[in-house]
Scaffold this active site. Structure first.
Site, PDB file in Angstrom:
ATOM      1  N   GLU A  96       8.918   5.293   4.031  1.00 53.63           N
ATOM      2  CA  GLU A  96       8.224   6.168   4.980  1.00 53.63           C
ATOM      3  C   GLU A  96       8.593   7.649   4.890  1.00 53.63           C
ATOM      4  O   GLU A  96       7.716   8.505   5.030  1.00 53.63           O
ATOM      5  CB  GLU A  96       8.419   5.654   6.410  1.00 53.63           C
ATOM      6  CG  GLU A  96       7.244   5.952   7.330  1.00 53.63           C
ATOM      7  CD  GLU A  96       6.001   5.144   6.978  1.00 53.63           C
ATOM      8  OE1 GLU A  96       5.371   5.448   5.948  1.00 53.63           O
ATOM      9  OE2 GLU A  96       5.669   4.208   7.729  1.00 53.63           O
ATOM     10  N   ALA A 138       0.833  -1.205   0.000  1.00 50.80           N
ATOM     11  CA  ALA A 138       0.000   0.000   0.000  1.00 50.80           C
ATOM     12  C   ALA A 138       0.869   1.257   0.000  1.00 50.80           C
ATOM     13  O   ALA A 138       0.540   2.250  -0.663  1.00 50.80           O
ATOM     14  CB  ALA A 138      -0.942  -0.005   1.197  1.00 50.80           C
ATOM     15  N   HIS A 139       1.995   1.227   0.731  1.00 48.94           N
ATOM     16  CA  HIS A 139       2.916   2.367   0.708  1.00 48.94           C
ATOM     17  C   HIS A 139       3.393   2.632  -0.722  1.00 48.94           C
ATOM     18  O   HIS A 139       3.362   3.756  -1.210  1.00 48.94           O
ATOM     19  CB  HIS A 139       4.141   2.075   1.592  1.00 48.94           C
ATOM     20  CG  HIS A 139       3.956   2.445   3.035  1.00 48.94           C
ATOM     21  ND1 HIS A 139       3.242   1.669   3.897  1.00 48.94           N
ATOM     22  CD2 HIS A 139       4.406   3.502   3.762  1.00 48.94           C
ATOM     23  CE1 HIS A 139       3.269   2.230   5.101  1.00 48.94           C
ATOM     24  NE2 HIS A 139       3.964   3.343   5.041  1.00 48.94           N
ATOM     25  N   LYS A 140       3.810   1.549  -1.356  1.00 49.69           N
ATOM     26  CA  LYS A 140       4.361   1.647  -2.698  1.00 49.69           C
ATOM     27  C   LYS A 140       3.319   2.209  -3.668  1.00 49.69           C
ATOM     28  O   LYS A 140       3.578   3.136  -4.428  1.00 49.69           O
ATOM     29  CB  LYS A 140       4.770   0.238  -3.136  1.00 49.69           C
ATOM     30  CG  LYS A 140       5.865   0.193  -4.141  1.00 49.69           C
ATOM     31  CD  LYS A 140       6.339  -1.242  -4.308  1.00 49.69           C
ATOM     32  CE  LYS A 140       6.927  -1.412  -5.694  1.00 49.69           C
ATOM     33  NZ  LYS A 140       6.959  -2.815  -6.098  1.00 49.69           N
TER      34      LYS A 140
END
Lengths: 196, 283
Positions: free
Chosen positions: A85, A36-38
């Site tokens: 992050e 999801a970060h990516k």
């Protein structure tokens, strides 16, 4: 200090937090793990997240009647998200990260730049976390990413206790502790050598 | 007797109810801690309470289902027991529910019922008698990733064993979700030392090894590791381990194998005893 913060959390309130404080969060929290970060960095966020709490978690969820129910939602190891992050914080300005195990130097610097904190939630306390989740407001990218990696948007009430482990002033409980443990280990090694 | 059903129920108990000796040990740890360490232990104990009350898993990682079976050489229901063990894992996965935790290492496929090739993991031990004892130990991935095998040169002696255990456990920091329980297996061979370490976890907390030399090693290791200051969840504090349990086997003259098995604070266990007449007792 032992207090409840309600989202959206302002930069001022996030900067007032110091490593070692214990807080609870009420309001909106969303989960994001590696995938999801990516994807959020590539495509943008499917919801406005400035001031919200970001939870490193892959929950166990169950479809119940009109929506979803969270059964267990303990934190996952945050170190894996160190790759993303700092950029994530600069782009999305979430103010409270919830995870376990701590993060690295790049994230610590970004917390200072943006005005945000990293908080530690007790590993394994999946039942306690699920109890604080009042409602699943939305789930994004479930089809594509699957249950653990999807973005779960949850309304929470007094989610915690969360120990502020890294603050916006460059303080990190993990960094301090590794120095202390290193010193203690010198004495422990000497005791073993001198013993029977 | 409905062996599958009772074994399934016992797996469910293990996933949702922490044994009283572990709870007592966590409470004692809470009482001696302060600051962030105390906050962690209070959260753990509240979590344990919620899980028991709601019969929900203590942790979302409900682990790999592991059985240690002591079967009497005259036990007549061996056939039924062999069939019931994997079936009980399936039943419990649906009933509790448990997270499906068995992934094929080549295809990545998950059968979804907590069984697979060689899983649930079963260790059989033949003993004298006509009954059987099944110990259930669901083991989470985070702490299992912190287990280690050291093949020490015998010349380092017990001092070398102490040093290796302390260095290893401290280097794991907060990763295995401390305060942990450590099983130490000494001797036997590479595989046996790890097996002894895991078996040592079955002993209730607060019970020492019956031989004074081994008991003394356990106490000393607890004290040394707790002096490190790693603390609950690796946030600092007095309690890094709740207990260290050690077991040993004779070693080859050229080898000093050391198996270090790390178990998270959610030290989940259950036991089912089967009598000769087939009557069951679930603990």
């Amino acid at each position: 200090m032992n207090r409840v913060l309600t989202t959206p959390v302002s930069e001022k309130d996030a900067r007032a937090l110091k490593a070692g404080d214990v807080i609870y969060v009420s309001g909106t929290m969303f989960t994001a793990r590696d995938e999801a970060h990516k994807m959020m960095l590539e495509r943008g966020s499917p919801l406005p997240v400035e001031g919200l709490a970001l939870f490193h978690c892959g929950p166990v969820a169950q479809e119940a009647g009109t929506g979803w129910e969270i059964l267990a939602a303990g934190p996952t190891t945050s170190a894996r998200m160190e790759l993303f992050e700092a950029e994530f914080l600069r782009k999305f300005r979430t103010r409270i990260i919830v995870g376990k195990g701590g993060m690295g130097e790049k994230t610590l610097a970004a917390l200072g730049e943006v005005g945000a904190v990293y908080t530690h939630f007790t590993g394994g306390a999946g039942a306690l976390a699920a109890k604080a989740v009042k409602r699943v407001a939305a789930v994004h990218w479930l089809e594509e990413l699957g249950m653990p990696e999807a973005i779960w948007v949850m309304e929470v009430e007094r989610f915690g206790p969360l120990v502020v482990a890294m603050d916006s002033h460059g303080q990190s409980l993990y960094k301090d502790l590794s120095v202390t443990v290193g010193k203690n280990m010198e004495a422990i090694r000497a005791r073993i050598k001198g013993g029977n | 007797m409905n062996l599958t059903q009772e074994l399934g129920r016992a797996i469910g108990n293990a996933a949702t109810i922490l044994p009283p000796d572990v709870v007592r040990s966590l409470e004692a740890a809470r009482d001696r801690e302060e600051g962030p360490a105390r906050v962690q232990l209070e959260a753990i104990l509240e979590n344990v309470h919620i899980a028991r009350g709601g019969r929900v898993p203590i942790c979302q990682d409900t682990g790999t289902i592991t059985f240690f079976v002591k079967a009497g050489t005259k036990f007549r229901h061996l056939d039924a027991l062999v069939r019931a063990l994997p079936e009980a894992a399936r039943t419990a996965t649906k009933d509790v529910p448990l997270r499906p935790n068995t992934v094929h290492p080549f295809t990545g496929k998950n059968p979804g019922d907590n069984t697979g090739r060689s899983i649930p993991a079963i260790t059989w031990e033949m003993v004298e008698g006509d009954g059987a004892e099944v110990h259930i130990l669901p083991k989470g991935g985070g702490s299992e990733n912190c287990c280690a095998l050291k093949m020490l040169p015998p010349g380092v002696g017990l001092k070398g064993v102490k040093e290796a255990v302390v260095e290893h456990v401290v280097s794991c920091g907060g990763l295995p979700c401390p305060p942990t329980v450590i099983g130490v297996g000494i001797g036997g061979g590479a595989d046996l030392s790890l097996k002894l370490g895991k078996k040592a976890l079955l002993r209730p907390l607060g019970e020492r090894h019956p031989e004074p030399e081994v008991a003394a090693l356990e106490a000393e290791l607890e004290e040394l590791i707790n002096a490190s200051g790693v603390g609950p969840m690796g946030l600092g504090g007095k309690t890094t381990v709740l207990a260290v349990h050690a077991e040993y086997a004779h070693r080859h003259p050229a080898s000093l194998p050391l198996g270090i098995v790390v178990q998270c604070w959610a030290h989940r266990r259950a036991t089912v005893r089967i009598r000769a007449d087939g009557k069951l007792e679930v603990a």
